[in-house]
Design a protein around this motif. Structure first.
Motif, PDB file in Angstrom:
ATOM      1  N   LYS A 177      36.144  34.855  42.083  1.00 34.58           N
ATOM      2  CA  LYS A 177      34.680  35.536  41.792  1.00 34.58           C
ATOM      3  C   LYS A 177      33.783  35.154  43.042  1.00 34.58           C
ATOM      4  N   GLU A 193      35.396  53.431  38.169  1.00 32.26           N
ATOM      5  CA  GLU A 193      36.161  52.534  37.165  1.00 32.26           C
ATOM      6  C   GLU A 193      36.125  50.995  37.865  1.00 32.26           C
ATOM      7  N   THR A 195      40.471  46.423  40.527  1.00 28.17           N
ATOM      8  CA  THR A 195      41.472  45.796  39.818  1.00 28.17           C
ATOM      9  C   THR A 195      42.132  45.124  40.878  1.00 28.17           C
ATOM     10  N   PRO A 235      32.345  46.772  38.873  1.00 24.57           N
ATOM     11  CA  PRO A 235      32.988  45.937  37.826  1.00 24.57           C
ATOM     12  C   PRO A 235      34.602  45.548  38.416  1.00 24.57           C
ATOM     13  N   ARG A 277      38.302  43.513  37.435  1.00 25.38           N
ATOM     14  CA  ARG A 277      39.372  43.098  36.469  1.00 25.38           C
ATOM     15  C   ARG A 277      40.516  42.391  37.196  1.00 25.38           C
ATOM     16  N   PHE A 278      41.116  41.591  36.663  1.00 27.11           N
ATOM     17  CA  PHE A 278      42.511  41.162  37.148  1.00 27.11           C
ATOM     18  C   PHE A 278      43.486  41.360  36.095  1.00 27.11           C
ATOM     19  N   VAL A 279      44.674  41.795  36.691  1.00 29.50           N
ATOM     20  CA  VAL A 279      46.001  41.476  35.945  1.00 29.50           C
ATOM     21  C   VAL A 279      46.745  40.645  36.485  1.00 29.50           C
ATOM     22  N   PRO A 322      44.357  43.865  31.614  1.00 27.17           N
ATOM     23  CA  PRO A 322      43.159  44.126  32.496  1.00 27.17           C
ATOM     24  C   PRO A 322      42.079  43.281  31.778  1.00 27.17           C
ATOM     25  N   GLU A 323      41.320  42.414  32.475  1.00 25.94           N
ATOM     26  CA  GLU A 323      40.383  41.486  31.745  1.00 25.94           C
ATOM     27  C   GLU A 323      39.316  41.586  32.676  1.00 25.94           C
ATOM     28  N   LEU A 324      37.919  41.791  32.054  1.00 23.22           N
ATOM     29  CA  LEU A 324      36.738  41.957  32.949  1.00 23.22           C
ATOM     30  C   LEU A 324      36.147  40.716  33.258  1.00 23.22           C
ATOM     31  N   ILE A 325      35.977  40.463  34.910  1.00 22.58           N
ATOM     32  CA  ILE A 325      35.620  39.472  35.308  1.00 22.58           C
ATOM     33  C   ILE A 325      34.150  39.121  34.995  1.00 22.58           C
TER      34      ILE A 325
END
Length: 441
Positions: free
Chosen positions: A392, A371, A374, A404, A406-408, A438-441
């Motif tokens: 990043k 996954e 995060t 992958p 993601r950040f929250v 969650p957003e994909l970086i």
């Protein structure tokens, strides 16, 4: 690697910054003299040093409201939340340039630190003394390093996985190490033949578990720091590498240090900092430390956030342990934090992900295989695109691109019952009022 990083990783720079003639000789003599003092002489010396440091602290803006008393117990305990964002108020002034740094941020809140030239040299002299007691003269030894250094692109899995700093120092990448390429590491270690290996317990564990039984490596001294070293890992290192082990406990704040040399018992270093132990639960005591030297910032009765395992809460026993006259069982709360990838690679030095990041009060991580990673960010003033861009950049030095991330955004860090906010979370955050999904970086 940037130009600045390249300059840092040169033998000449290392020599001039860490062991310059004069400063280094003075530090060595001071450590040797104080270490040889009898208990009553040590108590007198400590009181003299404390009086000098309290007087110096009174001149700093951070202690504008400090009591006039020269008795340490009259001063309040200083906590990290009181320092975050106000670090410069506790910094001393001097003619020589200062070196900027940061704490590891293993509690979710990195702190900016300032280091004097004399402070850097004193720290090196301390490390050299411990290595000498273990049987290796650090300044003359061949030194291998397996810590959090970013040697090359995480996606580049072709050798070499190391760089040399002159003839006596070789930095290895812990992030590339796995079972498939261990032969390249073994050959490089054989060819270099280090006298000392500096490493994290987590990177040492990764090396030992990847090593074939017939590797035939011998490293006389292993110096581990920054995390808790398990007895099993220490014993395996002795068995597989024939090493004597220096297990070092220290802080980026440069106020307290302790060491265990080859399982002889961990002791606080009385010449380094003043320690108070405050009972905190059965078998534990909080470590409250006070600067004895001006390393760039002065911290009086600083709550380190760490706890020491003690045999009892008897005041005499705690006093003996605090002054280094009696060994203690170990430090509680410094567990290794790393991410194991499916191919056997171990990503360590996770605290580097938040270094140099502005606009984040804290960053916590949660990794799930298949996954990805995060990152839970508690934003503060200045949060914006530059915050994510800095994260990043740091991630690219640690994780291969196929992982992958993601950040929250969250309202604040998740804390354990003891008040600590661990960097690596065991489970995802479920918190009311999350700022975004969650957003994909």
């Amino acid at each position: 690697m940037s130009i600045i990083d390249t300059l840092k990783h040169t033998a000449l720079t290392d020599r001039l910054l860490r062991r310059p003639p004069g400063l280094y000789d003075y530090a060595r003599r001071t450590i040797a003299r104080v270490s040889a003092l009898a208990p009553d002489e040590l108590a007198t010396w400590r009181e003299t040093r404390l009086a000098a440091i309290l007087s110096r602290a009174h001149s700093l803006p951070g202690y504008a409201q400090a009591p006039a008393s020269t008795r340490l117990s009259d001063w309040p305990i200083l906590t990290k939340p009181q320092l975050i964002g106000r670090e410069k108020l506790f910094a001393t002034r001097g003619v020589l340039p200062r070196a900027a740094g940061a704490t590891g941020g293993t509690t979710g809140q990195p702190m900016q630190v300032t280091r004097t030239a004399a402070g850097v040299v004193f720290e090196q002299a301390t490390i050299d003394r411990l290595c000498r007691e273990a049987g290796a003269e650090c300044a003359l030894s061949r030194v291998a390093v397996l810590r959090g250094d970013s040697i090359k692109d995480p996606a580049d899995m072709s050798p070499p996985f190391w760089v040399d700093e002159g003839r006596r120092k070789r930095l290895f990448s812990a992030h590339h190490l796995n079972r498939e390429n261990i032969s390249a590491y073994v050959k490089a270690l054989h060819d270099f033949a280090p006298d000392i290996l500096f490493c994290y317990p987590s990177s040492l564990g990764a090396l030992l578990h990847a090593l074939p039984i017939d590797a035939g490596l011998h490293i006389p001294v292993i110096f581990v720091s920054s995390e808790t070293l398990s007895p099993a890992t220490a014993e395996l290192a002795r068995e597989m590498l024939g090493a004597r082990i220096v297990n070092y406990y220290g802080h980026a704040e440069r106020i307290v240090a302790a060491a265990d040399i080859d399982n002889q018992g961990c002791r606080f270093l009385s010449f380094y900092g003043h320690v108070e132990l405050i009972p905190d639960g059965e078998g534990l005591a909080r470590i409250i430390a006070t600067s004895l030297w001006d390393h760039g910032q002065i911290f009086i009765r600083y709550d380190t956030g760490d706890r020491v395992r003690v045999p009892s809460h008897d005041p005499d026993v705690l006093g003996q342990i605090a002054t280094g006259q009696q060994a203690f069982d170990g430090i509680d709360g410094r567990s290794s934090e790393y991410i194991d990838l499916p191919n056997g690679r171990r990503i360590i030095g996770l605290n580097h992900i938040q270094r140099g990041v502005r606009g984040a009060a804290s960053i916590q991580l949660h990794y799930v295989q298949d996954e990805g990673l995060t990152l839970y960010i508690a934003p503060t003033e200045g949060y914006g695109p530059a915050t994510i861009s800095a994260i990043k950049g740091n991630l690219s030095l640690k994780l291969p691109p196929e992982i992958p991330a993601r950040f929250v955004l969250v309202n604040g860090p998740v804390r354990e019952p003891n008040g600590k906010a661990p960097l690596l979370l065991r489970r995802p955050v479920i918190q009311n009022g999350q700022c975004q999904g969650p957003e994909l970086i």
